[in-house]
Design a protein around this motif. Structure first.
Motif, mmCIF file in Angstrom:
data_model
loop_
_atom_site.group_PDB
_atom_site.id
_atom_site.type_symbol
_atom_site.label_atom_id
_atom_site.label_comp_id
_atom_site.label_asym_id
_atom_site.label_seq_id
_atom_site.Cartn_x
_atom_site.Cartn_y
_atom_site.Cartn_z
ATOM 1 N N ILE A 1 -21.558 49.368 -16.785
ATOM 2 C CA ILE A 1 -21.156 47.731 -15.988
ATOM 3 C C ILE A 1 -20.045 47.601 -16.547
ATOM 4 O O ILE A 1 -19.349 46.387 -15.850
ATOM 5 C CB ILE A 1 -22.062 46.720 -16.141
ATOM 6 C CG1 ILE A 1 -23.782 47.137 -15.603
ATOM 7 C CG2 ILE A 1 -21.606 44.833 -15.786
ATOM 8 C CD1 ILE A 1 -24.152 46.246 -15.776
ATOM 9 N N ASP A 2 -19.343 47.728 -17.440
ATOM 10 C CA ASP A 2 -18.451 47.094 -18.511
ATOM 11 C C ASP A 2 -17.339 47.960 -16.991
ATOM 12 O O ASP A 2 -16.347 47.682 -16.961
ATOM 13 C CB ASP A 2 -18.677 47.719 -19.732
ATOM 14 C CG ASP A 2 -16.944 47.073 -19.820
ATOM 15 O OD1 ASP A 2 -17.045 45.522 -19.534
ATOM 16 O OD2 ASP A 2 -16.339 46.766 -21.526
ATOM 17 N N THR A 3 -17.513 49.183 -16.571
ATOM 18 C CA THR A 3 -16.558 49.721 -16.085
ATOM 19 C C THR A 3 -16.616 49.018 -14.557
ATOM 20 O O THR A 3 -15.258 49.636 -13.595
ATOM 21 C CB THR A 3 -16.689 51.385 -15.763
ATOM 22 O OG1 THR A 3 -17.720 51.107 -15.119
ATOM 23 C CG2 THR A 3 -16.750 51.708 -17.342
ATOM 24 N N ILE A 4 -17.474 48.445 -13.563
ATOM 25 C CA ILE A 4 -17.017 47.500 -12.884
ATOM 26 C C ILE A 4 -16.575 46.850 -12.888
ATOM 27 O O ILE A 4 -15.797 45.376 -13.540
ATOM 28 C CB ILE A 4 -18.863 47.187 -12.270
ATOM 29 C CG1 ILE A 4 -19.617 48.228 -12.270
ATOM 30 C CG2 ILE A 4 -18.805 46.337 -11.021
ATOM 31 C CD1 ILE A 4 -20.594 48.424 -12.736
ATOM 32 N N HIS B 1 -35.213 45.897 -12.117
ATOM 33 C CA HIS B 1 -33.894 46.123 -12.132
ATOM 34 C C HIS B 1 -33.143 46.733 -12.160
ATOM 35 O O HIS B 1 -31.590 46.596 -11.245
ATOM 36 C CB HIS B 1 -34.320 44.769 -12.588
ATOM 37 C CG HIS B 1 -34.766 43.516 -11.696
ATOM 38 N ND1 HIS B 1 -35.132 42.949 -10.124
ATOM 39 C CD2 HIS B 1 -36.300 42.688 -11.739
ATOM 40 C CE1 HIS B 1 -36.118 42.273 -9.811
ATOM 41 N NE2 HIS B 1 -36.598 41.422 -10.799
ATOM 42 N N LYS B 2 -32.511 47.468 -13.312
ATOM 43 C CA LYS B 2 -31.886 48.201 -13.877
ATOM 44 C C LYS B 2 -31.897 49.568 -12.221
ATOM 45 O O LYS B 2 -30.638 49.009 -12.105
ATOM 46 C CB LYS B 2 -32.488 48.870 -14.762
ATOM 47 C CG LYS B 2 -30.978 49.951 -15.222
ATOM 48 C CD LYS B 2 -31.709 50.838 -16.946
ATOM 49 C CE LYS B 2 -32.565 51.950 -16.155
ATOM 50 N NZ LYS B 2 -32.864 52.988 -17.082
ATOM 51 N N GLY B 3 -32.725 50.258 -11.858
ATOM 52 C CA GLY B 3 -33.165 50.511 -10.839
ATOM 53 C C GLY B 3 -31.781 49.858 -9.802
ATOM 54 O O GLY B 3 -30.912 50.242 -9.150
ATOM 55 N N GLN B 4 -32.360 48.500 -9.513
ATOM 56 C CA GLN B 4 -31.309 47.388 -8.284
ATOM 57 C C GLN B 4 -30.118 47.988 -8.621
ATOM 58 O O GLN B 4 -28.764 48.237 -7.483
ATOM 59 C CB GLN B 4 -32.126 46.325 -8.414
ATOM 60 C CG GLN B 4 -33.069 46.206 -7.172
ATOM 61 C CD GLN B 4 -33.796 45.435 -7.110
ATOM 62 O OE1 GLN B 4 -33.251 44.058 -8.038
ATOM 63 N NE2 GLN B 4 -34.917 44.898 -5.832
ATOM 64 N N LEU C 1 -27.224 48.705 -6.448
ATOM 65 C CA LEU C 1 -25.913 47.863 -6.148
ATOM 66 C C LEU C 1 -24.895 48.919 -6.309
ATOM 67 O O LEU C 1 -23.631 48.231 -5.318
ATOM 68 C CB LEU C 1 -26.599 46.252 -6.289
ATOM 69 C CG LEU C 1 -25.295 45.669 -5.995
ATOM 70 C CD1 LEU C 1 -24.989 45.318 -4.605
ATOM 71 C CD2 LEU C 1 -25.683 44.502 -7.079
ATOM 72 N N SER C 2 -24.573 49.374 -7.117
ATOM 73 C CA SER C 2 -23.816 49.520 -7.651
ATOM 74 C C SER C 2 -22.965 50.855 -6.711
ATOM 75 O O SER C 2 -21.596 50.983 -7.121
ATOM 76 C CB SER C 2 -23.542 49.422 -9.568
ATOM 77 O OG SER C 2 -24.043 51.196 -9.425
ATOM 78 N N ARG C 3 -24.300 51.091 -6.521
ATOM 79 C CA ARG C 3 -23.893 52.610 -4.995
ATOM 80 C C ARG C 3 -23.065 52.303 -4.363
ATOM 81 O O ARG C 3 -21.939 52.746 -3.737
ATOM 82 C CB ARG C 3 -25.026 53.846 -5.428
ATOM 83 C CG ARG C 3 -24.179 54.548 -4.675
ATOM 84 C CD ARG C 3 -26.189 55.800 -4.860
ATOM 85 N NE ARG C 3 -25.906 56.667 -6.089
ATOM 86 C CZ ARG C 3 -25.536 57.323 -6.882
ATOM 87 N NH1 ARG C 3 -24.585 58.177 -6.508
ATOM 88 N NH2 ARG C 3 -26.139 58.330 -7.835
ATOM 89 N N HIS C 4 -23.591 51.122 -3.761
ATOM 90 C CA HIS C 4 -23.297 50.527 -2.804
ATOM 91 C C HIS C 4 -21.970 50.151 -2.380
ATOM 92 O O HIS C 4 -21.422 49.932 -1.554
ATOM 93 C CB HIS C 4 -24.558 49.681 -2.419
ATOM 94 C CG HIS C 4 -23.832 48.641 -1.138
ATOM 95 N ND1 HIS C 4 -24.525 48.891 -0.068
ATOM 96 C CD2 HIS C 4 -23.787 47.457 -0.517
ATOM 97 C CE1 HIS C 4 -24.384 48.350 0.600
ATOM 98 N NE2 HIS C 4 -23.601 47.297 0.312
ATOM 99 N N LEU C 5 -21.424 49.124 -3.789
ATOM 100 C CA LEU C 5 -20.023 49.036 -4.367
ATOM 101 C C LEU C 5 -18.676 49.809 -4.432
ATOM 102 O O LEU C 5 -18.176 49.822 -4.704
ATOM 103 C CB LEU C 5 -20.374 48.022 -4.961
ATOM 104 C CG LEU C 5 -21.248 46.990 -4.989
ATOM 105 C CD1 LEU C 5 -20.793 45.636 -6.433
ATOM 106 C CD2 LEU C 5 -20.283 45.680 -3.989
ATOM 107 N N THR D 1 -20.160 55.166 -9.631
ATOM 108 C CA THR D 1 -21.340 56.651 -9.736
ATOM 109 C C THR D 1 -22.023 55.537 -10.887
ATOM 110 O O THR D 1 -21.436 55.947 -11.642
ATOM 111 C CB THR D 1 -20.517 58.019 -9.643
ATOM 112 O OG1 THR D 1 -19.940 58.327 -8.699
ATOM 113 C CG2 THR D 1 -21.122 58.745 -10.025
ATOM 114 N N PRO D 2 -22.719 55.535 -10.394
ATOM 115 C CA PRO D 2 -24.255 55.736 -11.448
ATOM 116 C C PRO D 2 -24.627 56.379 -12.708
ATOM 117 O O PRO D 2 -24.372 57.736 -12.339
ATOM 118 C CB PRO D 2 -25.458 55.092 -10.684
ATOM 119 C CG PRO D 2 -25.009 54.845 -9.355
ATOM 120 C CD PRO D 2 -24.047 55.785 -8.931
#
Length: 153
Positions: free
Chosen positions: A20-23, A131-134, A138-142, A145-146
């Motif tokens: 998440i720190d890369t987002i 929620h980790k899966g969500q 969500l990050s993939r949607h944004l 690449t998870p």
């Protein structure tokens, strides 16, 4: 046993938080109604709030002040909240060490609930992984690449 299992959860969580720190900050806060609580930040805060409600308040009897999502603006803010969660889990695992099947009475929405510590612990960690899966979706949607944040990777 609970303590060792929580170490596995922490390893997975640390992988997630490093990712998440890369987002970007903008994407971290971006609201998307298709993903539960709406944003990566909101999902992280919700995970913490759930641990604090079930473990901190109900199981340990520690009064909680649940701040709105907007009180957490950065990943660092969320990491601080997770540090509080970790403290509660340390107290919880020590309190119920060797008594994981002991029946305990909790209150939820004004009603009495009988569970054992193992079931309660399983409830909160599976909630986190849901929620980790969500967050990953969500990050993939944004456009990201998870990473693999499974316990066994």
């Amino acid at each position: 046993m609970l303590k060792q299992q929580y170490e596995y959860v922490l390893s997975s969580r640390n992988t997630l938080l490093t990712y998440i720190d890369t987002i970007s900050q903008q994407d971290f806060l971006a609201d998307n109604s298709s993903f539960g609580r709406g944003s990566i930040r909101n999902l992280l805060v919700h995970i913490c709030q759930t641990y604090c409600a079930w473990i901190g308040e109900r199981a340990l009897g520690i009064k909680q002040d649940f701040l709105p999502f907007e009180s957490y603006q950065t990943l660092s803010d969320c990491q601080s909240y997770f540090a509080q969660v970790d403290e509660y889990l340390e107290l919880f695992t020590e309190k119920f060490k060797g008594n994981e099947q002991q029946q305990i009475e909790l209150e939820r929405n004004g009603e009495s609930l009988i569970v054992n510590p193992l079931k309660l612990f399983t409830h909160v960690i599976t909630h986190e992984f849901h929620h980790k899966g969500q967050i990953m979706s969500l990050s993939r949607h944004l456009g990201y690449t998870p990473v693999d944040a499974d316990i066994i990777r």
